[in-house]
Design a protein around this motif. Structure first.
Motif, PDB file in Angstrom:
ATOM      1  N   ILE A 133     -14.628  -2.071  -9.305  1.00 34.92           N
ATOM      2  CA  ILE A 133     -13.318  -2.524  -9.775  1.00 34.92           C
ATOM      3  C   ILE A 133     -12.338  -1.369  -9.580  1.00 34.92           C
ATOM      4  N   PRO A 134     -11.143  -1.621  -9.048  1.00 31.60           N
ATOM      5  CA  PRO A 134     -10.188  -0.519  -8.861  1.00 31.60           C
ATOM      6  C   PRO A 134      -9.755   0.100 -10.189  1.00 31.60           C
ATOM      7  N   GLU A 135      -9.544   1.401 -10.167  1.00 33.99           N
ATOM      8  CA  GLU A 135      -9.074   2.111 -11.357  1.00 33.99           C
ATOM      9  C   GLU A 135      -7.555   2.011 -11.445  1.00 33.99           C
ATOM     10  N   PHE A 139       0.841  -1.188   0.000  1.00 38.63           N
ATOM     11  CA  PHE A 139       0.000   0.000   0.000  1.00 38.63           C
ATOM     12  C   PHE A 139       0.883   1.247   0.000  1.00 38.63           C
ATOM     13  N   GLY A 140       0.346   2.343  -0.524  1.00 46.44           N
ATOM     14  CA  GLY A 140       1.081   3.596  -0.547  1.00 46.44           C
ATOM     15  C   GLY A 140       0.148   4.771  -0.789  1.00 46.44           C
ATOM     16  N   VAL A 141       0.724   5.973  -0.768  1.00 44.92           N
ATOM     17  CA  VAL A 141      -0.017   7.214  -1.043  1.00 44.92           C
ATOM     18  C   VAL A 141       0.769   7.985  -2.096  1.00 44.92           C
ATOM     19  N   VAL A 161       0.136   0.052 -10.526  1.00 39.16           N
ATOM     20  CA  VAL A 161      -0.383   0.848  -9.420  1.00 39.16           C
ATOM     21  C   VAL A 161      -1.858   1.102  -9.681  1.00 39.16           C
ATOM     22  N   MET A 162      -2.682   0.878  -8.682  1.00 36.09           N
ATOM     23  CA  MET A 162      -4.129   1.009  -8.837  1.00 36.09           C
ATOM     24  C   MET A 162      -4.747   1.671  -7.616  1.00 36.09           C
ATOM     25  N   GLU A 163      -5.974   2.092  -7.783  1.00 39.27           N
ATOM     26  CA  GLU A 163      -6.742   2.661  -6.683  1.00 39.27           C
ATOM     27  C   GLU A 163      -6.846   1.655  -5.536  1.00 39.27           C
ATOM     28  N   GLU A 166      -4.690   7.302  -2.228  1.00 33.33           N
ATOM     29  CA  GLU A 166      -4.249   6.014  -1.680  1.00 33.33           C
ATOM     30  C   GLU A 166      -4.288   4.954  -2.779  1.00 33.33           C
ATOM     31  N   VAL A 167      -3.213   4.195  -2.856  1.00 30.47           N
ATOM     32  CA  VAL A 167      -3.089   3.221  -3.941  1.00 30.47           C
ATOM     33  C   VAL A 167      -2.562   1.887  -3.417  1.00 30.47           C
TER      34      VAL A 167
END
Length: 527
Positions: free
Chosen positions: A230-232, A135-137, A244-246, A151-152
């Motif tokens: 669904i994550p973007e 996880f990250g920002v 990297v995704m939402e 947040e991704v």
């Protein structure tokens, strides 16, 4: 590790879990059977065959575990006890080091990780045989102000995985050839084809850009859905080994106690899950094919409360219009106890030899399906019915398509998940309207109109050229049908009459065609 060393480990593991005994049971008397019998007799394992196979795959490592997971979907080839045991395989792999993960991300981005992320959690939240997730920002940039504090989730391909996979796959191909040569049952199980299928799945998963594209397609299909999220994908930060995704927030659907405590309506959740799956399959022909609890969350956010969240899109299924039509009509024919239609569909599909006797296949299908109608519809397992139909098809030498076995595996997952949430779930009551609506859209008046709309641009190009094409056709016919044995006058009169008849026929055909086309276009315009 050298190939010989790896092969030695595989040989030892096969002896340790008495896999030689399984091969020995399917051999004719001879030297091979005697040697394998001796190896089997010295093995310390006397467990059931399915359990021995599962434990051996677990001992050989993550690639073999994943192979077992794929193999568990081939219920058309394997006995039930082996399939059920392989379905228990869990791919729990230790994560690779934080330093390696950070180095891979920085190499992909071409800059220090701090330039892209204001916060990066080096401890992975999930780790599997192919990749792990952090996880990250995101940090705001001049070109992407919208990234500020977003947040991704960052998925990173396991380092050095390709050589390991290639080595193990090469050994799997060699072992499959050996099993196919020495075992009669091995030839029936088609081990080389199964390994080739696994090879294809695994290489697809190694390209994370493919996974990102799959997610993007599913997100677009369900853009207006109030049931699935669904994550973007952050496309500027997606590469073959890093995507990297939402970041999505939710609780795993397997944590039923937490979901119940949060007030989630399980009956609605079960129905929504079935509708989502059948919509993916029959409306779009593109479905998420790895729907285990680890990849499915439920949102508790007040704005999206109770919606499904799908993750991990490395494995998806694709169905052609032919596949969808075949499946929908099979399901509906089964529901109506029209076993003859089920048999006809098997033959029409081309997967059963043309010389198959319809009555014989109809009787076999009736034997599979009829026992289920002594039970309430909610107790009928659609996945099991499909599996039994595939097994029956094997008796008639049908080649089951990989996309259908992938569908059957996913259907079993969805069905089991739905009934875990709601034991009284009536799968037919939920799925039948979707199937009937799809069949109506494809085969009814609406399907005809939609087809004409699709083909209208092609016809717009063809219609203006028809007079020229007809004239050229008449000219070629005239040259071809000339009669040199007639005298000049008779020949001219003959050709003139023939051309006149062809011209009038062509004009009548063209006029009728244009009137029909104008009617269809007017009808489309009014819809």
């Amino acid at each position: 590790m050298s190939r010989i060393a790896r092969l030695s480990i595989i040989f030892y593991t096969a002896w340790r879990f008495n896999l030689f005994g399984l091969i020995c049971d399917n051999l004719k008397p001879g030297v091979r059977k005697t040697l394998l019998g001796l190896l089997s007799s010295t093995s310390p394992s006397q467990l059931a065959r399915g359990e021995r196979i599962r434990l051996a795959l677990e001992a050989l490592g993550p690639i073999f575990v994943k192979f077992g997971q794929v193999l568990s979907t081939r219920r058309d080839l394997l006995p039930d006890d082996v399939s059920n045991e392989l379905a228990k395989l869990q791919d729990q792999v230790p994560p690779f080091s934080n330093e390696q993960s950070k180095a891979i991300i920085e190499a992909a981005l071409g800059q220090p990780i701090e330039h892209t992320f204001s916060l990066f959690d080096a401890t992975p939240v999930a780790s599997a045989s192919v990749a792990q997730v952090h996880f990250g920002v995101l940090r705001e940039t001049d070109s992407h102000p919208e990234w500020a504090n977003q947040e991704v989730a960052i998925k990173v391909l396991r380092p050095g995985i390709l050589p390991v996979i290639e080595s193990d796959l090469a050994l799997m191909h060699d072992l499959a050839c050996i099993v196919e040569k020495i075992s009669e049952d091995g030839r029936r199980l088609k081990p080389r084809e199964v390994v080739a299928e696994f090879d294809s799945y695994l290489h697809d998963e190694l390209d994370l850009m493919r996974e990102a594209a799959n997610a993007s397609q599913l997100r677009r299909n369900f853009a207006d859905s109030d049931k699935l999220m669904i994550p973007e994908m952050i496309w500027d930060l997606c590469y073959t080994n890093v995507i990297v995704m939402e970041r999505m927030y939710g609780i795993s659907i397997g944590k039923t106690k937490e979901l119940r405590a949060a007030g989630v309506d399980f009956k609605k959740l079960a129905v929504d899950g079935v509708e989502i799956f059948f919509t993916q399959v029959f409306e779009y022909g593109f479905f998420h094919a790895d729907m285990h609890p680890g990849n499915i969350l439920v949102s508790l956010d007040p704005k999206t409360f109770g919606r499904y969240i799908s993750l991990d899109f490395g494995i998806v299924g694709n169905l052609s219009e032919f596949d969808k039509n075949y499946l929908a009509q099979n399901f509906l024919a089964f529901f109506n106890r029209d076993y003859r239609r089920v048999a006809e569909l098997h033959i029409e599909s081309g997967w059963v030899p043309e010389n198959t006797r319809l009555e014989e296949l109809e009787g076999a299908v009736r034997t599979v399906c009829e026992p289920y109608f002594d039970r309430p519809l909610k107790d009928i397992s659609l996945g099991i019915v499909l599996m039994r139909l595939f097994q029956t098809s094997r008796r008639f030498k049908v080649e089951i398509q990989p996309q259908l076995t992938l569908l059957q595996k996913t259907l079993l997952n969805v069905e089991g998940l739905g009934r875990q949430l709601d034991p009284d779930l009536d799968l037919w009551k939920t799925a039948k309207p979707i199937l009937e609506r799809w069949v109506s859209q494809q085969l009814g008046w609406r399907g005809l109109v939609d087809g004409l709309k699709t083909e209208a641009p092609n016809w717009a190009k063809i219609l203006p050229t028809l007079p020229r094409l007809l004239a050229e056709s008449l000219e070629r016919s005239s040259r071809k049908d000339s009669r040199p044995e007639l005298d000049l006058l008779k020949q001219l009169l003959f050709e003139e009459r023939r051309k006149r008849r062809q011209l009038w026929g062509s004009l009548l055909f063209l006029g009728g065609f244009l009137l029909g086309a104008l009617f269809v276009l007017a009808r489309i315009h009014s819809i």
